[in-house]
Scaffold this motif. Structure first.
Motif, PDB file in Angstrom:
ATOM      1  N   ASP A 181       0.867  -1.161   0.330  1.00 23.77           N
ATOM      2  CA  ASP A 181      -0.142  -0.148   0.778  1.00 23.77           C
ATOM      3  C   ASP A 181       0.962   1.221  -0.048  1.00 23.77           C
ATOM      4  O   ASP A 181       1.647   1.437   1.331  1.00 23.77           O
ATOM      5  N   LEU A 182       0.862   2.122  -0.682  1.00 25.04           N
ATOM      6  CA  LEU A 182       1.572   3.851  -1.021  1.00 25.04           C
ATOM      7  C   LEU A 182       0.807   4.602  -1.135  1.00 25.04           C
ATOM      8  O   LEU A 182       0.820   5.740  -2.456  1.00 25.04           O
ATOM      9  N   THR A 183      -0.545   4.489  -0.702  1.00 26.95           N
ATOM     10  CA  THR A 183      -1.593   5.694  -0.686  1.00 26.95           C
ATOM     11  C   THR A 183      -1.428   6.596   0.837  1.00 26.95           C
ATOM     12  O   THR A 183      -0.944   5.832   1.557  1.00 26.95           O
ATOM     13  N   GLY A 184      -1.576   7.201   0.610  1.00 30.57           N
ATOM     14  CA  GLY A 184      -2.123   8.570   2.163  1.00 30.57           C
ATOM     15  C   GLY A 184      -0.766   8.810   2.353  1.00 30.57           C
ATOM     16  O   GLY A 184      -0.166   9.356   1.377  1.00 30.57           O
ATOM     17  N   GLU A 185      -0.958   9.931   2.926  1.00 33.39           N
ATOM     18  CA  GLU A 185       0.330  11.055   3.659  1.00 33.39           C
ATOM     19  C   GLU A 185       1.223  10.261   4.434  1.00 33.39           C
ATOM     20  O   GLU A 185       2.736  10.738   3.467  1.00 33.39           O
ATOM     21  N   LEU A 186       1.335   9.024   4.668  1.00 28.46           N
ATOM     22  CA  LEU A 186       1.824   8.096   5.253  1.00 28.46           C
ATOM     23  C   LEU A 186       2.337   6.709   4.820  1.00 28.46           C
ATOM     24  O   LEU A 186       0.985   6.093   5.183  1.00 28.46           O
ATOM     25  N   VAL A 187       3.128   6.046   3.873  1.00 28.91           N
ATOM     26  CA  VAL A 187       3.048   5.299   3.723  1.00 28.91           C
ATOM     27  C   VAL A 187       4.183   4.744   3.930  1.00 28.91           C
ATOM     28  O   VAL A 187       3.857   2.804   3.798  1.00 28.91           O
ATOM     29  N   GLY A 188       5.516   4.321   4.702  1.00 30.58           N
ATOM     30  CA  GLY A 188       6.082   3.358   5.385  1.00 30.58           C
ATOM     31  C   GLY A 188       7.660   3.882   6.277  1.00 30.58           C
ATOM     32  O   GLY A 188       7.302   5.713   6.579  1.00 30.58           O
ATOM     33  N   PHE A 189       8.023   3.919   6.982  1.00 25.80           N
ATOM     34  CA  PHE A 189       9.308   4.434   7.345  1.00 25.80           C
ATOM     35  C   PHE A 189      10.124   3.901   7.008  1.00 25.80           C
ATOM     36  O   PHE A 189      10.986   2.489   6.836  1.00 25.80           O
ATOM     37  N   ARG A 190      11.432   4.261   7.008  1.00 27.75           N
ATOM     38  CA  ARG A 190      13.112   3.775   6.435  1.00 27.75           C
ATOM     39  C   ARG A 190      14.243   3.808   7.579  1.00 27.75           C
ATOM     40  O   ARG A 190      14.101   4.706   8.628  1.00 27.75           O
ATOM     41  N   ALA A 191      14.850   2.913   8.215  1.00 28.40           N
ATOM     42  CA  ALA A 191      15.163   3.054   9.906  1.00 28.40           C
ATOM     43  C   ALA A 191      15.963   3.856   9.332  1.00 28.40           C
ATOM     44  O   ALA A 191      17.260   4.006   8.463  1.00 28.40           O
ATOM     45  N   ARG A 192      16.735   4.613  10.077  1.00 27.10           N
ATOM     46  CA  ARG A 192      18.273   5.217  10.792  1.00 27.10           C
ATOM     47  C   ARG A 192      19.397   4.871  11.129  1.00 27.10           C
ATOM     48  O   ARG A 192      19.105   3.410  11.572  1.00 27.10           O
ATOM     49  N   ARG A 193      20.487   4.443  10.100  1.00 27.94           N
ATOM     50  CA  ARG A 193      21.645   3.689  10.352  1.00 27.94           C
ATOM     51  C   ARG A 193      21.790   3.388  11.739  1.00 27.94           C
ATOM     52  O   ARG A 193      22.576   2.527  12.249  1.00 27.94           O
ATOM     53  N   HIS A 194      22.215   5.015  12.113  1.00 28.77           N
ATOM     54  CA  HIS A 194      22.813   4.873  13.522  1.00 28.77           C
ATOM     55  C   HIS A 194      22.075   5.496  14.783  1.00 28.77           C
ATOM     56  O   HIS A 194      22.099   6.825  15.135  1.00 28.77           O
ATOM     57  N   ALA A 195      21.657   5.122  15.117  1.00 24.17           N
ATOM     58  CA  ALA A 195      20.000   5.112  15.992  1.00 24.17           C
ATOM     59  C   ALA A 195      20.208   3.951  17.387  1.00 24.17           C
ATOM     60  O   ALA A 195      21.504   4.142  17.418  1.00 24.17           O
ATOM     61  N   PRO A 196      20.006   4.372  18.516  1.00 25.53           N
ATOM     62  CA  PRO A 196      20.273   4.139  19.533  1.00 25.53           C
ATOM     63  C   PRO A 196      20.490   2.152  19.710  1.00 25.53           C
ATOM     64  O   PRO A 196      19.754   1.727  18.954  1.00 25.53           O
ATOM     65  N   VAL A 197      20.635   2.212  20.579  1.00 26.03           N
ATOM     66  CA  VAL A 197      20.586   0.698  20.759  1.00 26.03           C
ATOM     67  C   VAL A 197      18.693   0.371  21.208  1.00 26.03           C
ATOM     68  O   VAL A 197      17.790   1.330  21.725  1.00 26.03           O
ATOM     69  N   VAL A 198      18.568  -1.099  20.868  1.00 29.39           N
ATOM     70  CA  VAL A 198      16.470  -0.669  20.979  1.00 29.39           C
ATOM     71  C   VAL A 198      16.879  -2.149  21.906  1.00 29.39           C
ATOM     72  O   VAL A 198      17.431  -3.552  21.855  1.00 29.39           O
ATOM     73  N   ASP A 199      16.115  -1.849  23.481  1.00 36.75           N
ATOM     74  CA  ASP A 199      15.789  -3.018  24.011  1.00 36.75           C
ATOM     75  C   ASP A 199      14.739  -3.234  24.207  1.00 36.75           C
ATOM     76  O   ASP A 199      13.711  -3.524  23.786  1.00 36.75           O
ATOM     77  N   LEU A 200      15.057  -5.220  23.596  1.00 37.05           N
ATOM     78  CA  LEU A 200      13.927  -5.801  23.647  1.00 37.05           C
ATOM     79  C   LEU A 200      13.475  -6.168  24.493  1.00 37.05           C
ATOM     80  O   LEU A 200      12.194  -6.783  23.568  1.00 37.05           O
ATOM     81  N   ASP A 201      12.981  -6.448  25.302  1.00 38.24           N
ATOM     82  CA  ASP A 201      12.382  -6.279  26.397  1.00 38.24           C
ATOM     83  C   ASP A 201      11.667  -4.713  27.111  1.00 38.24           C
ATOM     84  O   ASP A 201      10.918  -4.888  27.860  1.00 38.24           O
ATOM     85  N   HIS A 202      11.685  -4.239  27.199  1.00 40.44           N
ATOM     86  CA  HIS A 202      11.299  -2.666  27.042  1.00 40.44           C
ATOM     87  C   HIS A 202      10.107  -2.304  26.165  1.00 40.44           C
ATOM     88  O   HIS A 202       9.966  -1.529  24.801  1.00 40.44           O
ATOM     89  N   GLU A 203       8.498  -2.444  25.731  1.00 43.00           N
ATOM     90  CA  GLU A 203       7.524  -2.289  25.323  1.00 43.00           C
ATOM     91  C   GLU A 203       7.525  -0.861  25.469  1.00 43.00           C
ATOM     92  O   GLU A 203       7.297  -0.204  26.412  1.00 43.00           O
ATOM     93  N   ASP A 204       6.878  -0.150  24.225  1.00 43.59           N
ATOM     94  CA  ASP A 204       6.485   0.770  24.387  1.00 43.59           C
ATOM     95  C   ASP A 204       7.114   2.015  24.840  1.00 43.59           C
ATOM     96  O   ASP A 204       7.138   3.741  25.509  1.00 43.59           O
TER      97      ASP A 204
END
Length: 339
Positions: A181-204
């Motif tokens: 689906d490529l309709t609407g104002e927001l169609v997706g997200f592209r990941a930032r390469r130099h982002a912080p660590v993601v804690d896989l047990d920290h929701e929201d």
């Protein structure tokens, strides 16, 4: 558990719980109350992992016999550890299986794992293929972990993949194309390469703007850059009938320079009115390959393969709560809602 030829299909939650009660599936620690899903079993990290210099298949050997040849250093997961992007790791899992004759299994990343671009695959002793557990296999389970975009923090008990068990050789009931689906104002997200660590047990618990760039389509098209990771949504809604389960698989790579969907299991009840999920869409994890490629609105990017269950599950997807029932375009559960 007795397997009959006429009962070929995916095992529902109550059959998985029977296997646990009979000792065919065991764990180093007590099972979590929500670990058994409607047609799959979440697997949990054990106490140890190893940074390795290369991926491997065990071949004729056990996994722990092969690890010393490629290990660089050991990680203590009881204290939590960062799996760095661009690196490969082998981790012990807490669960162990002794599958009955006629029952095999297949593993897949959990949806939340795929949506943060962590590539994971299951390993078994003397395994000849990733993610497949042969009928009658008895032994431990291991996981290869290869973060592609974000470094991630995990620990003993973190769930990164899931196991689907099959009796016999179930038929394919149907195969359905999945468009983007490529309709609407927001169609997706592209990941930032130099982002912080993601804690896989920290929701929201993570600000999505630190990790993602919003995308808009132009003229119903989206240019995929080589090596970049995208979150998109399916054109049509997805519904998994209560007596079926589905797996999303990539299409023939000859039709596009991209890979879609690292995490492919859809449990019974997803998107159904009975489970209050009508209107749910499939989230597509897309990685561009070596050549820039233009996606068009509605273009087929994956396929859903539907298989039967052996019995109706005693609970359906989303009935005990889910981050992804009735989803549209949605990031993983680790991120707060897009502002």
């Amino acid at each position: 558990m007795t397997v009959h030829a006429h009962s070929a299909g995916i095992l529902p939650c109550q059959s998985i719980e029977d296997l646990i009660a009979q000792g065919a599936i065991t764990s180093q620690t007590p099972f979590d109350s929500d670990q058994v899903q409607p047609a799959s079993l979440d697997l949990r990290l054990g106490a140890r992992a190893w940074r390795v210099r290369a991926s491997f298949l065990p071949g004729a050997r056990r996994v722990l016999e092969r690890v010393p040849d490629v290990a660089m250093h050991e990680l203590d997961l009881t204290k939590g550890a960062v799996f760095e992007r661009g690196c490969v790791y082998i981790a012990e899992l807490q669960e162990r299986v002794a599958l009955p004759p006629g029952v095999c299994a297949r593993a897949n990343p959990k949806s939340s794992t795929g949506r943060v671009d962590v590539f994971v695959r299951l390993l078994t002793d003397r395994g000849r293929a990733f993610d497949d557990v042969e009928a009658g296999y008895e032994g431990p389970l291991y996981m290869e972990i290869a973060p592609q975009t974000f470094s991630v923090l995990a620990r003993t008990g973190t769930r990164m993949n899931q196991l689907r068990l099959k009796a016999g050789n179930p038929p394919r009931l149907s195969v359905r194309d999945v468009g983007v689906d490529l309709t609407g104002e927001l169609v997706g997200f592209r990941a930032r390469r130099h982002a912080p660590v993601v804690d896989l047990d920290h929701e929201d618990g993570h600000d999505p703007s630190d990790y993602w760039q919003p995308l808009e389509a132009r003229r119903g098209e989206l240019l995929l850059d080589p090596g970049e990771f995208y979150i998109l949504a399916s054109k049509d809604t997805v519904e998994i009938p209560v007596m079926e389960a589905a797996e999303m698989i990539p299409i023939d790579p000859a039709v596009g320079e991209f890979r879609v969907h690292y995490a492919g299991f859809f449990d019974p009840g997803f998107g159904t009115e009975e489970a209050a999920g009508q209107g749910s869409r499939g989230v597509l994890e897309v990685r561009g390959r070596e050549t820039p490629f233009i996606l068009e609105d509605g273009q087929t990017v994956a396929r859903l393969v539907y298989e039967p269950l052996t019995d109706r599950p005693t609970r359906l997807y989303g009935q005990d709560g889910s981050h992804y029932q009735r989803q549209g375009l949605k990031l993983s559960k680790h991120f707060r809602g897009w502002r």
